[in-house]
Write a protein that holds these residues in place. Structure first.
Motif, PDB file in Angstrom:
ATOM      1  N   LYS A 129      41.394  36.597  34.940  1.00 37.44           N
ATOM      2  CA  LYS A 129      41.104  35.184  35.174  1.00 37.44           C
ATOM      3  C   LYS A 129      40.068  34.637  34.191  1.00 37.44           C
ATOM      4  CE  LYS A 129      41.043  31.366  37.760  1.00 37.44           C
ATOM      5  NZ  LYS A 129      42.204  30.482  37.945  1.00 37.44           N
ATOM      6  N   CYS A 130      39.046  35.426  33.903  1.00 36.88           N
ATOM      7  CA  CYS A 130      37.911  34.918  33.121  1.00 36.88           C
ATOM      8  C   CYS A 130      37.984  35.269  31.637  1.00 36.88           C
ATOM      9  CB  CYS A 130      36.597  35.446  33.700  1.00 36.88           C
ATOM     10  SG  CYS A 130      36.324  34.976  35.420  1.00 36.88           S
ATOM     11  N   ARG A 131      38.603  36.398  31.303  1.00 38.71           N
ATOM     12  CA  ARG A 131      38.596  36.840  29.902  1.00 38.71           C
ATOM     13  C   ARG A 131      39.862  36.450  29.145  1.00 38.71           C
ATOM     14  NH1 ARG A 131      35.140  40.849  28.003  1.00 38.71           N
ATOM     15  NH2 ARG A 131      36.814  41.566  26.630  1.00 38.71           N
ATOM     16  N   LEU A 132      40.989  36.444  29.831  1.00 36.81           N
ATOM     17  CA  LEU A 132      42.256  36.141  29.153  1.00 36.81           C
ATOM     18  C   LEU A 132      42.607  34.677  29.354  1.00 36.81           C
ATOM     19  CD1 LEU A 132      44.307  39.342  30.094  1.00 36.81           C
ATOM     20  CD2 LEU A 132      42.697  38.988  28.209  1.00 36.81           C
ATOM     21  N   ARG A 133      42.420  33.888  28.315  1.00 40.44           N
ATOM     22  CA  ARG A 133      42.675  32.451  28.411  1.00 40.44           C
ATOM     23  C   ARG A 133      43.829  31.997  27.515  1.00 40.44           C
ATOM     24  NH1 ARG A 133      38.447  29.585  30.744  1.00 40.44           N
ATOM     25  NH2 ARG A 133      36.703  30.894  31.389  1.00 40.44           N
ATOM     26  N   LEU A 134      44.173  32.792  26.522  1.00 41.71           N
ATOM     27  CA  LEU A 134      45.208  32.413  25.573  1.00 41.71           C
ATOM     28  C   LEU A 134      46.386  33.366  25.711  1.00 41.71           C
ATOM     29  CD1 LEU A 134      45.387  30.186  23.371  1.00 41.71           C
ATOM     30  CD2 LEU A 134      44.772  31.935  21.705  1.00 41.71           C
ATOM     31  N   TYR A 135      47.585  32.827  25.938  1.00 44.58           N
ATOM     32  CA  TYR A 135      48.777  33.640  26.170  1.00 44.58           C
ATOM     33  C   TYR A 135      49.854  33.296  25.152  1.00 44.58           C
ATOM     34  CZ  TYR A 135      46.722  35.045  30.617  1.00 44.58           C
ATOM     35  OH  TYR A 135      45.892  35.570  31.571  1.00 44.58           O
ATOM     36  N   ARG A 136      50.494  34.336  24.622  1.00 47.32           N
ATOM     37  CA  ARG A 136      51.568  34.129  23.651  1.00 47.32           C
ATOM     38  C   ARG A 136      52.756  33.420  24.286  1.00 47.32           C
ATOM     39  NH1 ARG A 136      49.808  39.356  22.154  1.00 47.32           N
ATOM     40  NH2 ARG A 136      51.315  40.265  23.592  1.00 47.32           N
ATOM     41  N   THR A 137      52.999  33.706  25.570  1.00 47.53           N
ATOM     42  CA  THR A 137      54.104  33.080  26.302  1.00 47.53           C
ATOM     43  C   THR A 137      53.769  33.091  27.783  1.00 47.53           C
ATOM     44  OG1 THR A 137      56.465  33.240  26.820  1.00 47.53           O
ATOM     45  CG2 THR A 137      55.297  35.297  26.465  1.00 47.53           C
ATOM     46  N   THR A 138      54.462  32.267  28.535  1.00 45.13           N
ATOM     47  CA  THR A 138      54.281  32.257  29.994  1.00 45.13           C
ATOM     48  C   THR A 138      55.480  32.892  30.699  1.00 45.13           C
ATOM     49  OG1 THR A 138      55.238  30.030  30.145  1.00 45.13           O
ATOM     50  CG2 THR A 138      52.835  30.187  29.923  1.00 45.13           C
ATOM     51  N   ILE A 139      56.381  33.480  29.926  1.00 46.10           N
ATOM     52  CA  ILE A 139      57.563  34.121  30.498  1.00 46.10           C
ATOM     53  C   ILE A 139      57.259  35.595  30.746  1.00 46.10           C
ATOM     54  CG2 ILE A 139      59.979  34.733  30.121  1.00 46.10           C
ATOM     55  CD1 ILE A 139      60.232  32.235  28.396  1.00 46.10           C
ATOM     56  N   VAL A 140      57.316  36.014  32.001  1.00 47.92           N
ATOM     57  CA  VAL A 140      57.004  37.386  32.393  1.00 47.92           C
ATOM     58  C   VAL A 140      58.312  38.147  32.563  1.00 47.92           C
ATOM     59  CG1 VAL A 140      55.799  38.859  34.036  1.00 47.92           C
ATOM     60  CG2 VAL A 140      54.968  36.535  33.612  1.00 47.92           C
ATOM     61  N   ALA A 141      58.509  39.177  31.758  1.00 51.71           N
ATOM     62  CA  ALA A 141      59.738  39.974  31.825  1.00 51.71           C
ATOM     63  C   ALA A 141      59.633  40.992  32.950  1.00 51.71           C
ATOM     64  CB  ALA A 141      59.989  40.665  30.487  1.00 51.71           C
ATOM     65  N   HIS A 142      59.574  40.489  34.160  1.00 52.45           N
ATOM     66  CA  HIS A 142      59.431  41.351  35.333  1.00 52.45           C
ATOM     67  C   HIS A 142      59.894  40.583  36.559  1.00 52.45           C
ATOM     68  CE1 HIS A 142      57.988  44.867  37.439  1.00 52.45           C
ATOM     69  NE2 HIS A 142      57.498  45.358  36.313  1.00 52.45           N
ATOM     70  N   SER A 143      60.083  41.321  37.671  1.00 45.96           N
ATOM     71  CA  SER A 143      60.534  40.684  38.911  1.00 45.96           C
ATOM     72  C   SER A 143      59.374  40.350  39.846  1.00 45.96           C
ATOM     73  CB  SER A 143      61.533  41.599  39.632  1.00 45.96           C
ATOM     74  OG  SER A 143      60.970  42.884  39.844  1.00 45.96           O
ATOM     75  N   TYR A 144      58.160  40.789  39.500  1.00 45.77           N
ATOM     76  CA  TYR A 144      56.964  40.409  40.250  1.00 45.77           C
ATOM     77  C   TYR A 144      55.778  40.457  39.289  1.00 45.77           C
ATOM     78  CZ  TYR A 144      56.117  45.478  40.537  1.00 45.77           C
ATOM     79  OH  TYR A 144      55.922  46.798  40.236  1.00 45.77           O
ATOM     80  N   CYS A 145      54.619  40.036  39.735  1.00 46.68           N
ATOM     81  CA  CYS A 145      53.441  39.965  38.870  1.00 46.68           C
ATOM     82  C   CYS A 145      52.804  41.341  38.741  1.00 46.68           C
ATOM     83  CB  CYS A 145      52.454  38.931  39.411  1.00 46.68           C
ATOM     84  SG  CYS A 145      53.037  37.237  39.282  1.00 46.68           S
ATOM     85  N   GLU A 146      53.365  42.138  37.874  1.00 46.93           N
ATOM     86  CA  GLU A 146      52.838  43.472  37.618  1.00 46.93           C
ATOM     87  C   GLU A 146      51.681  43.375  36.629  1.00 46.93           C
ATOM     88  OE1 GLU A 146      52.414  47.386  35.837  1.00 46.93           O
ATOM     89  OE2 GLU A 146      53.287  45.692  34.775  1.00 46.93           O
ATOM     90  N   HIS A 147      50.643  44.173  36.850  1.00 48.69           N
ATOM     91  CA  HIS A 147      49.387  44.040  36.105  1.00 48.69           C
ATOM     92  C   HIS A 147      49.594  44.094  34.589  1.00 48.69           C
ATOM     93  CE1 HIS A 147      45.609  45.774  34.343  1.00 48.69           C
ATOM     94  NE2 HIS A 147      45.099  44.757  35.013  1.00 48.69           N
ATOM     95  N   MET A 148      50.218  45.148  34.088  1.00 46.66           N
ATOM     96  CA  MET A 148      50.359  45.297  32.643  1.00 46.66           C
ATOM     97  C   MET A 148      51.334  44.288  32.058  1.00 46.66           C
ATOM     98  SD  MET A 148      48.147  47.386  31.814  1.00 46.66           S
ATOM     99  CE  MET A 148      48.589  47.267  30.079  1.00 46.66           C
ATOM    100  N   ALA A 149      52.322  43.865  32.839  1.00 50.43           N
ATOM    101  CA  ALA A 149      53.257  42.849  32.351  1.00 50.43           C
ATOM    102  C   ALA A 149      52.530  41.540  32.070  1.00 50.43           C
ATOM    103  CB  ALA A 149      54.371  42.625  33.368  1.00 50.43           C
ATOM    104  N   ALA A 156      48.893  38.293  26.916  1.00 50.46           N
ATOM    105  CA  ALA A 156      47.710  37.663  26.344  1.00 50.46           C
ATOM    106  C   ALA A 156      47.675  37.819  24.827  1.00 50.46           C
ATOM    107  CB  ALA A 156      46.447  38.243  26.961  1.00 50.46           C
ATOM    108  N   ALA A 157      47.174  36.768  24.157  1.00 48.80           N
ATOM    109  CA  ALA A 157      47.029  36.793  22.706  1.00 48.80           C
ATOM    110  C   ALA A 157      45.629  37.235  22.307  1.00 48.80           C
ATOM    111  CB  ALA A 157      47.326  35.405  22.135  1.00 48.80           C
ATOM    112  N   GLU A 158      44.861  37.753  23.256  1.00 49.73           N
ATOM    113  CA  GLU A 158      43.482  38.173  23.012  1.00 49.73           C
ATOM    114  C   GLU A 158      43.367  39.683  23.171  1.00 49.73           C
ATOM    115  OE1 GLU A 158      41.039  34.406  24.785  1.00 49.73           O
ATOM    116  OE2 GLU A 158      42.396  35.453  26.142  1.00 49.73           O
TER     117      GLU A 158
END
Length: 316
Positions: free
Chosen positions: A166-186, A191-193
């Motif tokens: 939430k606090c460290r990752l602010r810039l993302y290469r994409t908002t498309i998650v290649a997964h069926s749920y919000c998995e941590h590493m996915a 992140a682009a950072e």
């Protein structure tokens, strides 16, 4: 705000695409997943009701079983409704904060389940290796402490992981998650950072919880087997071993699936993406689905009470 490189700054919504490569058959995959979820909810709810209503089952072994059943219901409910929304109703969007909440709940309930399995192994260790002290050792006060510990431990360890995202990752290469749920590493990989801190902390949490628990569970059962094989009577050995079979099956299915999913994610770069996602989804759905079946078949008290409930309903 869209930076020049096309990255997205502080996205409010992510898009979960389900199972990449199997989009055309996701609606069919949802059918067995839904069936497993229904069986998990019904089976684990039955265990909770039976343990609650049957006074003879108000002992540590069955109290821990009820805790495991409640955790299984919560864990499967964290992912499956949203997953079916993706598979069946084309609802892939999820708010960023809701995604973090789902991630936190999944990690928390996984760690809670591991903690309950450790408590069950400790219960069997004392019951078999030191039976005269079992009743005094597992007092109501200790059971309360164990319940609080297995609940607070994952929360304390999971919150920093969510704050790092939430606090460290602010810039993302994409908002498309290649997964069926919000998995941590996915999520972290989007992140682009620099994400090294997030990855290291994620591994730290996994090994702190699963690694610690599985070491002590293994040690407990090694000592249990040594004690059982030293019993003079064959019937006593069989009875002692039989009380542990259901627990051993549950331990194996939970930890083997966990480690198989973990190692295929870390070292199976040549394995298709959909295999990774199916394995990680099954890791969360199979234990809640199988646990009530295993305990229903192998635990006589649970089996008898289920049959009694069914017979009473038929007679009425």
């Amino acid at each position: 705000m869209l930076p020049l490189n096309g990255s997205v700054f502080m996205p409010s919504v992510f898009t979960l695409i389900g199972i990449p490569g199997l989009e055309s058959v996701q609606c069919w995959i949802g059918i067995p997943f839904c069936a497993m979820y229904i069986i998990a909810v019904v089976g684990n709810s039955l265990i909770i009701v039976i343990v609650k209503n049957e006074n003879s089952l108000h002992m540590p072994m069955y109290i821990f079983l009820a805790m495991l059943a409640a955790t299984d219901i919560a864990l499967s409910t964290c992912i499956l409704p949203k997953m079916l929304g993706i598979f069946w109703f084309n609802m892939p969007e999820i708010y960023f904060d809701a995604c973090l909440l789902q991630m936190g709940l999944i990690h928390s309930f996984q760690a809670t389940e591991s903690g309950v399995l450790l408590a069950m192994a400790l219960d069997r260790y004392v019951a078999i290796c030191n039976p005269l002290r079992h009743a005094t050792f597992f007092s109501r006060k200790l059971l309360t402490y164990i319940g609080v510990a297995v609940t607070l431990r994952p929360i304390i360890l999971t919150i920093p992981s969510l704050l790092l995202i939430k606090c460290r990752l602010r810039l993302y290469r994409t908002t498309i998650v290649a997964h069926s749920y919000c998995e941590h590493m996915a999520i972290v990989k989007l992140a682009a950072e620099d994400v090294r801190v997030n990855k290291i902390y994620g591994l730290f949490v996994a090994f702190t919880i699963l690694g610690f628990d599985i070491i002590f569970i293994t040690l407990s059962y090694v000592q249990i087997f040594i004690t059982v094989f030293q019993l003079p009577e064959k019937e006593a050995r069989f009875k002692a071993f039989n009380t542990c079979i259901a627990h051993i099956c549950v331990f194996l299915q939970f930890y083997l699936l966990a480690f198989f999913s973990f190692f295929t994610h870390r070292f199976g770069s040549h394995i298709p993406k959909y295999v990774h996602i199916l394995l990680s989804s099954l890791y969360l759905l199979v234990p809640p689905f199988l646990n009530p079946i295993v305990y229903g078949v192998k635990t006589k008290q649970i089996r008898d009470n289920v049959l009694k409930m069914l017979c009473s309903k038929q007679s009425s």
